[in-house]
Design a protein around this motif. Structure first.
Motif, PDB file in Angstrom:
ATOM      1  N   CYS A 207      -6.094 -15.124 -22.790  1.00  0.00           N
ATOM      2  CA  CYS A 207      -6.086 -16.463 -23.182  1.00  0.00           C
ATOM      3  C   CYS A 207      -6.292 -17.337 -21.600  1.00  0.00           C
ATOM      4  CB  CYS A 207      -4.574 -16.976 -23.400  1.00  0.00           C
ATOM      5  SG  CYS A 207      -4.148 -16.074 -24.888  1.00  0.00           S
ATOM      6  N   PRO A 208      -6.544 -18.611 -21.715  1.00  0.00           N
ATOM      7  CA  PRO A 208      -6.704 -19.299 -20.589  1.00  0.00           C
ATOM      8  C   PRO A 208      -5.602 -19.325 -19.593  1.00  0.00           C
ATOM      9  CG  PRO A 208      -7.485 -20.775 -22.421  1.00  0.00           C
ATOM     10  CD  PRO A 208      -6.880 -19.399 -22.919  1.00  0.00           C
ATOM     11  N   SER A 209      -5.704 -19.428 -18.224  1.00  0.00           N
ATOM     12  CA  SER A 209      -4.385 -19.458 -17.439  1.00  0.00           C
ATOM     13  C   SER A 209      -3.860 -21.025 -17.688  1.00  0.00           C
ATOM     14  CB  SER A 209      -5.010 -19.480 -16.002  1.00  0.00           C
ATOM     15  OG  SER A 209      -5.849 -20.613 -15.625  1.00  0.00           O
ATOM     16  N   ILE A 210      -2.678 -20.837 -17.208  1.00  0.00           N
ATOM     17  CA  ILE A 210      -1.796 -22.211 -17.361  1.00  0.00           C
ATOM     18  C   ILE A 210      -2.495 -23.258 -16.641  1.00  0.00           C
ATOM     19  CG2 ILE A 210       0.320 -23.233 -16.735  1.00  0.00           C
ATOM     20  CD1 ILE A 210       1.903 -20.388 -16.628  1.00  0.00           C
ATOM     21  N   ARG A 211      -3.347 -23.168 -15.387  1.00  0.00           N
ATOM     22  CA  ARG A 211      -4.031 -24.016 -14.963  1.00  0.00           C
ATOM     23  C   ARG A 211      -4.990 -24.773 -15.850  1.00  0.00           C
ATOM     24  NH1 ARG A 211      -3.708 -25.534  -9.801  1.00  0.00           N
ATOM     25  NH2 ARG A 211      -3.449 -23.056  -9.110  1.00  0.00           N
ATOM     26  N   GLN A 212      -5.886 -23.693 -16.575  1.00  0.00           N
ATOM     27  CA  GLN A 212      -6.854 -24.152 -17.498  1.00  0.00           C
ATOM     28  C   GLN A 212      -6.118 -24.904 -18.629  1.00  0.00           C
ATOM     29  OE1 GLN A 212      -8.274 -20.010 -17.702  1.00  0.00           O
ATOM     30  NE2 GLN A 212     -10.130 -20.374 -16.832  1.00  0.00           N
ATOM     31  N   MET A 213      -5.094 -24.543 -19.278  1.00  0.00           N
ATOM     32  CA  MET A 213      -4.364 -25.203 -20.177  1.00  0.00           C
ATOM     33  C   MET A 213      -3.975 -26.413 -19.908  1.00  0.00           C
ATOM     34  SD  MET A 213      -1.734 -22.293 -21.880  1.00  0.00           S
ATOM     35  CE  MET A 213      -2.183 -20.788 -21.841  1.00  0.00           C
ATOM     36  N   LEU A 214      -3.732 -26.685 -18.618  1.00  0.00           N
ATOM     37  CA  LEU A 214      -3.199 -28.048 -18.023  1.00  0.00           C
ATOM     38  C   LEU A 214      -4.176 -28.956 -18.010  1.00  0.00           C
ATOM     39  CD1 LEU A 214      -0.547 -27.137 -15.301  1.00  0.00           C
ATOM     40  CD2 LEU A 214      -0.094 -28.249 -17.575  1.00  0.00           C
ATOM     41  N   ALA A 215      -5.495 -28.579 -17.562  1.00  0.00           N
ATOM     42  CA  ALA A 215      -6.587 -29.364 -17.478  1.00  0.00           C
ATOM     43  C   ALA A 215      -7.111 -29.790 -18.698  1.00  0.00           C
ATOM     44  CB  ALA A 215      -7.695 -28.332 -16.663  1.00  0.00           C
ATOM     45  N   GLU A 216      -6.988 -29.149 -19.888  1.00  0.00           N
ATOM     46  CA  GLU A 216      -7.347 -29.777 -21.005  1.00  0.00           C
ATOM     47  C   GLU A 216      -6.371 -30.760 -21.707  1.00  0.00           C
ATOM     48  OE1 GLU A 216      -8.061 -26.116 -23.419  1.00  0.00           O
ATOM     49  OE2 GLU A 216      -9.351 -25.479 -22.055  1.00  0.00           O
ATOM     50  N   LEU A 217      -5.252 -30.800 -21.378  1.00  0.00           N
ATOM     51  CA  LEU A 217      -4.433 -31.823 -21.658  1.00  0.00           C
ATOM     52  C   LEU A 217      -4.300 -33.149 -21.260  1.00  0.00           C
ATOM     53  CD1 LEU A 217      -1.231 -29.202 -22.084  1.00  0.00           C
ATOM     54  CD2 LEU A 217      -2.863 -29.994 -23.878  1.00  0.00           C
ATOM     55  N   SER A 218      -3.979 -34.259 -22.009  1.00  0.00           N
ATOM     56  CA  SER A 218      -3.545 -35.609 -21.485  1.00  0.00           C
ATOM     57  C   SER A 218      -2.402 -36.067 -21.819  1.00  0.00           C
ATOM     58  CB  SER A 218      -4.531 -36.444 -22.220  1.00  0.00           C
ATOM     59  OG  SER A 218      -4.597 -36.361 -23.412  1.00  0.00           O
ATOM     60  N   GLU A 219      -1.680 -35.257 -22.953  1.00  0.00           N
ATOM     61  CA  GLU A 219      -0.237 -35.474 -23.118  1.00  0.00           C
ATOM     62  C   GLU A 219       0.771 -34.379 -23.113  1.00  0.00           C
ATOM     63  OE1 GLU A 219       0.547 -38.137 -26.209  1.00  0.00           O
ATOM     64  OE2 GLU A 219      -1.392 -39.221 -25.849  1.00  0.00           O
ATOM     65  N   PRO A 220       2.334 -34.586 -22.851  1.00  0.00           N
ATOM     66  CA  PRO A 220       2.887 -33.525 -22.937  1.00  0.00           C
ATOM     67  C   PRO A 220       2.917 -32.482 -23.960  1.00  0.00           C
ATOM     68  CG  PRO A 220       4.063 -35.593 -22.264  1.00  0.00           C
ATOM     69  CD  PRO A 220       2.816 -35.779 -22.796  1.00  0.00           C
ATOM     70  N   ALA A 221       2.821 -31.226 -23.845  1.00  0.00           N
ATOM     71  CA  ALA A 221       2.749 -30.337 -24.958  1.00  0.00           C
ATOM     72  C   ALA A 221       3.394 -28.961 -24.847  1.00  0.00           C
ATOM     73  CB  ALA A 221       1.150 -29.995 -25.094  1.00  0.00           C
ATOM     74  N   TYR A 222       3.741 -28.210 -26.019  1.00  0.00           N
ATOM     75  CA  TYR A 222       4.172 -26.750 -25.755  1.00  0.00           C
ATOM     76  C   TYR A 222       2.930 -26.101 -25.330  1.00  0.00           C
ATOM     77  CZ  TYR A 222       6.571 -22.558 -27.194  1.00  0.00           C
ATOM     78  OH  TYR A 222       6.955 -21.271 -27.284  1.00  0.00           O
ATOM     79  N   LEU A 223       3.029 -25.114 -24.429  1.00  0.00           N
ATOM     80  CA  LEU A 223       2.110 -24.309 -24.042  1.00  0.00           C
ATOM     81  C   LEU A 223       1.982 -22.851 -24.834  1.00  0.00           C
ATOM     82  CD1 LEU A 223       1.416 -25.056 -20.616  1.00  0.00           C
ATOM     83  CD2 LEU A 223       0.113 -25.990 -22.501  1.00  0.00           C
ATOM     84  N   PHE A 224       3.379 -22.232 -24.455  1.00  0.00           N
ATOM     85  CA  PHE A 224       3.532 -20.793 -25.154  1.00  0.00           C
ATOM     86  C   PHE A 224       4.607 -20.425 -24.883  1.00  0.00           C
ATOM     87  CE2 PHE A 224       1.440 -19.985 -21.215  1.00  0.00           C
ATOM     88  CZ  PHE A 224       2.242 -19.027 -20.619  1.00  0.00           C
ATOM     89  N   GLY A 225       5.267 -19.312 -25.415  1.00  0.00           N
ATOM     90  CA  GLY A 225       6.574 -18.778 -25.433  1.00  0.00           C
ATOM     91  C   GLY A 225       6.503 -17.211 -25.974  1.00  0.00           C
ATOM     92  N   TRP A 226       7.669 -16.600 -25.606  1.00  0.00           N
ATOM     93  CA  TRP A 226       7.686 -15.203 -26.028  1.00  0.00           C
ATOM     94  C   TRP A 226       9.189 -14.876 -26.562  1.00  0.00           C
ATOM     95  CZ3 TRP A 226       6.837 -17.121 -21.481  1.00  0.00           C
ATOM     96  CH2 TRP A 226       7.572 -17.042 -20.280  1.00  0.00           C
ATOM     97  N   ASP A 227       9.301 -13.973 -27.273  1.00  0.00           N
ATOM     98  CA  ASP A 227      10.768 -13.695 -27.590  1.00  0.00           C
ATOM     99  C   ASP A 227      11.457 -12.716 -26.772  1.00  0.00           C
ATOM    100  OD1 ASP A 227      10.372 -15.171 -30.020  1.00  0.00           O
ATOM    101  OD2 ASP A 227       9.344 -13.406 -31.268  1.00  0.00           O
TER     102      ASP A 227
END
Length: 87
Positions: free
Chosen positions: A67-87
């Motif tokens: 998947c994209p790195s956290i930095r890549q995920m942040l670059a695509e966002l303009s608003e607060p968002a849930y990125l991912f999680g695990w159990d």
């Protein structure tokens, strides 16, 4: 909606033990998770920023797919968002 001139830039935070959220502050990160999951037993003390050196660590999904790195995920966002999680 966030006004980019007024809000802090989005950063990645770990909320509790299992969730990564993009937000402008610890308080906002907690609010994102509470809105998504109805999580109310966590406090701002359970929110920690993701270290700069962890932002580029490769992320894989539950099936082991990249998947994209956290930095890549942040670059695509303009608003607060849930990125991912695990159990």
């Amino acid at each position: 909606m966030r006004d980019a001139g007024m809000e802090q830039p989005l950063k990645a935070y770990q909320v509790g033990g299992n969730d990564i959220v993009a937000a402008g502050s610890r308080e906002e990160a907690l609010a994102v998770l509470e809105e998504l999951a109805g999580q109310t037993d966590l406090t701002v003390g359970d929110v920690a920023p993701i270290a700069e050196d962890e932002l580029d660590v490769p992320v894989v999904d539950e099936e082991g797919n990249p998947c994209p790195s956290i930095r890549q995920m942040l670059a695509e966002l303009s608003e607060p968002a849930y990125l991912f999680g695990w159990d």
